[in-house]
Design a protein around this motif. Structure first.
Motif, PDB file in Angstrom:
ATOM      1  N   ARG A 245       0.763  -1.314   0.143  1.00  0.00           N
ATOM      2  CA  ARG A 245       0.200   0.058   0.054  1.00  0.00           C
ATOM      3  C   ARG A 245       0.785   1.184  -0.024  1.00  0.00           C
ATOM      4  O   ARG A 245       0.703   2.224  -0.774  1.00  0.00           O
ATOM      5  CB  ARG A 245      -0.906  -0.116   1.096  1.00  0.00           C
ATOM      6  N   GLY A 246       1.820   1.334   0.857  1.00  0.00           N
ATOM      7  CA  GLY A 246       2.752   2.472   0.753  1.00  0.00           C
ATOM      8  C   GLY A 246       3.606   2.482  -0.437  1.00  0.00           C
ATOM      9  O   GLY A 246       4.018   3.411  -0.782  1.00  0.00           O
ATOM     10  N   ALA A 247       4.077   1.388  -0.828  1.00  0.00           N
ATOM     11  CA  ALA A 247       4.979   1.399  -2.145  1.00  0.00           C
ATOM     12  C   ALA A 247       4.309   1.856  -3.364  1.00  0.00           C
ATOM     13  O   ALA A 247       4.907   2.503  -4.034  1.00  0.00           O
ATOM     14  CB  ALA A 247       5.697  -0.009  -2.528  1.00  0.00           C
ATOM     15  N   ARG A 248       3.002   1.840  -3.368  1.00  0.00           N
ATOM     16  CA  ARG A 248       2.227   2.395  -4.420  1.00  0.00           C
ATOM     17  C   ARG A 248       2.404   3.764  -4.517  1.00  0.00           C
ATOM     18  O   ARG A 248       1.845   4.534  -5.525  1.00  0.00           O
ATOM     19  CB  ARG A 248       0.835   1.943  -4.402  1.00  0.00           C
ATOM     20  N   ARG A 249       2.476   4.750  -3.527  1.00  0.00           N
ATOM     21  CA  ARG A 249       2.429   6.146  -3.271  1.00  0.00           C
ATOM     22  C   ARG A 249       3.829   6.522  -3.409  1.00  0.00           C
ATOM     23  O   ARG A 249       4.659   6.197  -2.789  1.00  0.00           O
ATOM     24  CB  ARG A 249       1.626   6.381  -2.016  1.00  0.00           C
ATOM     25  N   HIS A 250       4.005   7.529  -4.353  1.00  0.00           N
ATOM     26  CA  HIS A 250       5.344   7.933  -4.546  1.00  0.00           C
ATOM     27  C   HIS A 250       5.564   9.397  -3.863  1.00  0.00           C
ATOM     28  O   HIS A 250       4.610  10.025  -3.772  1.00  0.00           O
ATOM     29  CB  HIS A 250       5.757   8.232  -6.187  1.00  0.00           C
ATOM     30  N   ALA A 251       6.868   9.521  -3.413  1.00  0.00           N
ATOM     31  CA  ALA A 251       7.191  10.524  -2.833  1.00  0.00           C
ATOM     32  C   ALA A 251       7.269  11.827  -3.930  1.00  0.00           C
ATOM     33  O   ALA A 251       7.831  11.735  -5.187  1.00  0.00           O
ATOM     34  CB  ALA A 251       8.613  10.765  -2.271  1.00  0.00           C
TER      35      ALA A 251
ATOM     36  N   ASN B 282       0.922  14.675   5.036  1.00  0.00           N
ATOM     37  CA  ASN B 282      -0.464  14.207   4.499  1.00  0.00           C
ATOM     38  C   ASN B 282      -0.731  12.707   4.599  1.00  0.00           C
ATOM     39  O   ASN B 282       0.095  12.046   5.027  1.00  0.00           O
ATOM     40  CB  ASN B 282      -0.801  14.879   2.964  1.00  0.00           C
ATOM     41  N   ARG B 283      -1.900  12.406   3.969  1.00  0.00           N
ATOM     42  CA  ARG B 283      -2.225  10.859   3.966  1.00  0.00           C
ATOM     43  C   ARG B 283      -1.437  10.161   3.247  1.00  0.00           C
ATOM     44  O   ARG B 283      -1.030   8.986   3.796  1.00  0.00           O
ATOM     45  CB  ARG B 283      -3.774  10.839   3.438  1.00  0.00           C
ATOM     46  N   ASP B 284      -0.696  10.604   1.929  1.00  0.00           N
ATOM     47  CA  ASP B 284      -0.059   9.664   1.467  1.00  0.00           C
ATOM     48  C   ASP B 284       1.471   9.531   1.915  1.00  0.00           C
ATOM     49  O   ASP B 284       1.783   8.418   2.033  1.00  0.00           O
ATOM     50  CB  ASP B 284       0.438  10.401  -0.105  1.00  0.00           C
ATOM     51  N   THR B 285       1.900  10.675   2.805  1.00  0.00           N
ATOM     52  CA  THR B 285       3.084  10.585   3.481  1.00  0.00           C
ATOM     53  C   THR B 285       2.961   9.550   4.765  1.00  0.00           C
ATOM     54  O   THR B 285       3.825   9.037   4.960  1.00  0.00           O
ATOM     55  CB  THR B 285       3.355  11.887   4.136  1.00  0.00           C
ATOM     56  N   ILE B 286       1.656   9.689   5.262  1.00  0.00           N
ATOM     57  CA  ILE B 286       1.581   8.708   6.514  1.00  0.00           C
ATOM     58  C   ILE B 286       1.466   7.214   5.967  1.00  0.00           C
ATOM     59  O   ILE B 286       2.219   6.354   6.518  1.00  0.00           O
ATOM     60  CB  ILE B 286       0.224   9.026   7.171  1.00  0.00           C
ATOM     61  N   SER B 287       0.800   6.886   4.588  1.00  0.00           N
ATOM     62  CA  SER B 287       0.886   5.712   4.045  1.00  0.00           C
ATOM     63  C   SER B 287       2.276   5.125   3.862  1.00  0.00           C
ATOM     64  O   SER B 287       2.595   4.064   4.391  1.00  0.00           O
ATOM     65  CB  SER B 287      -0.007   5.480   3.024  1.00  0.00           C
ATOM     66  N   ARG B 288       3.042   6.109   3.182  1.00  0.00           N
ATOM     67  CA  ARG B 288       4.389   5.640   2.986  1.00  0.00           C
ATOM     68  C   ARG B 288       5.176   5.429   4.382  1.00  0.00           C
ATOM     69  O   ARG B 288       6.041   4.489   4.305  1.00  0.00           O
ATOM     70  CB  ARG B 288       5.100   6.821   2.159  1.00  0.00           C
ATOM     71  N   ALA B 289       5.021   6.344   5.295  1.00  0.00           N
ATOM     72  CA  ALA B 289       5.720   5.887   6.462  1.00  0.00           C
ATOM     73  C   ALA B 289       5.315   4.828   7.175  1.00  0.00           C
ATOM     74  O   ALA B 289       6.250   4.044   7.608  1.00  0.00           O
ATOM     75  CB  ALA B 289       5.299   7.246   7.439  1.00  0.00           C
ATOM     76  N   LYS B 290       4.229   4.385   7.265  1.00  0.00           N
ATOM     77  CA  LYS B 290       3.870   3.243   7.730  1.00  0.00           C
ATOM     78  C   LYS B 290       4.458   1.987   7.308  1.00  0.00           C
ATOM     79  O   LYS B 290       4.918   1.175   7.774  1.00  0.00           O
ATOM     80  CB  LYS B 290       2.168   3.123   8.002  1.00  0.00           C
ATOM     81  N   ALA B 291       4.524   2.074   5.888  1.00  0.00           N
ATOM     82  CA  ALA B 291       5.006   0.858   5.089  1.00  0.00           C
ATOM     83  C   ALA B 291       6.609   1.086   5.487  1.00  0.00           C
ATOM     84  O   ALA B 291       7.238  -0.294   5.701  1.00  0.00           O
ATOM     85  CB  ALA B 291       4.943   1.146   3.531  1.00  0.00           C
TER      86      ALA B 291
END
Length: 304
Positions: free
Chosen positions: A191-197, A260-269
């Motif tokens: 889930r986190g890997a699908r979101r790009h910095a 933001n939400r994407d950052t949180i998702s990447r951070a959890k991953a």
């Protein structure tokens, strides 16, 4: 090779006589200061020098290549930080007795966060520190060959560690009786890997309890910048989750102020990736923090 590795063996003998001789030869004005406590990590040996300084020397060849980051880049980006870091005040050269560059840095008093965890106020301090650090990375910023890459390129390695951890018995001392849910962990990773910095920032890339120094629960400093370079802010934020746990991490994120939400998702991953890495280390402090994080992330369980 095994994922379960001990602290690497030092490739040189760094004793007080060597440190004293290097100071006498290259920085004689500091040679009269007494040598104090000694700390040996994976990559460096640090000797306290007088009350306010320390001598920092690589203990392995691979660490000597990482010193370039600390010696050249850290002073450039760290001069205005609102937290303490070991920015070099003197630089030493190799000689016949010692093969690599070394440095004299400020001594940061306190305890590692493994020995004295950050309080809620300390978590707030860390959020402000990471916000100050995470400025847009310049084009010539160092690139860490492993941690600067997007999580999508590191997922397979994290999955391999998950597989290794899942084979551990729940009774193994480092697990604290935890059992890993590999499907849940892989789902969080994907889930986190699908979101790009949105862009690379200056990042520490090795935030853990041995590299965060505390004083009375407050942040005293951040050390060991050899892995630092351009990276995703979420890498540091995810590693901070493993350090802090969910409650104090939320305090840190509030102080950080721009996740933001994407950052949180990447951070959890990234937290999963960091936790499985620490959990595979034989040092009990690292392993325990990794397993604790996997439990709090909901991808491992412990029997009541």
């Amino acid at each position: 090779m095994s994922e379960f590795v001990p602290t690497p063996t030092a490739e040189v003998c760094i004793d007080s006589a060597l440190v004293a001789s290097l100071l006498r030869e290259q920085h004689p004005d500091l040679a009269q200061l007494p040598l104090g406590e000694r700390h040996e990590g994976w990559d460096n040996v640090t000797w306290r020098l007088g009350g306010d300084l320390a001598v920092r020397l690589p203990r392995r060849a691979i660490a000597s290549t990482m010193v370039a980051t600390e010696l050249a880049w850290l002073p450039r980006i760290g001069k205005d930080w609102p937290f303490r870091a070991p920015l070099p005040v003197r630089i030493g050269s190799p000689n016949e007795a010692y093969p690599w560059r070394w440095s004299v840095v400020p001594w940061i008093s306190g305890h590692t966060a493994y020995d004295e965890p950050l309080s809620a106020l300390g978590a707030h301090d860390l959020g402000l520190a990471l916000a100050a650090l995470h400025q847009s990375a310049p084009a010539d910023a160092p690139v860490n060959p492993f941690r600067s890459t997007p999580l999508s390129q590191r997922v397979d390695r994290a999955k391999a560690r998950l597989t290794a951890l899942a084979s551990q018995a729940a009774s193994h001392p480092s697990t604290g009786g935890a059992r890993l849910d590999t499907d849940a962990a892989e789902s969080l990773l994907r889930r986190g890997a699908r979101r790009h910095a949105p862009g690379l920032v200056c990042a520490h890339l090795d935030i853990h309890g041995g590299n965060v120094i505390t004083d009375g629960g407050r942040l005293a400093g951040i050390i060991d910048w050899g892995d630092a370079g351009a990276g995703d802010a979420a890498t540091d934020l995810g590693q901070a989750y493993v350090l802090l746990g969910p409650t104090r991490w939320r305090t840190m994120i509030t102080a950080y102020g721009r996740a933001n939400r994407d950052t949180i998702s990447r951070a959890k991953a990234e937290a999963v990736a960091c936790a499985v890495t620490l959990a595979t280390i034989t040092d009990g402090r690292y392993a325990a923090s990794g397993w604790d994080a996997l439990v709090s992330l909901g991808v491992a369980t412990r029997e009541a």
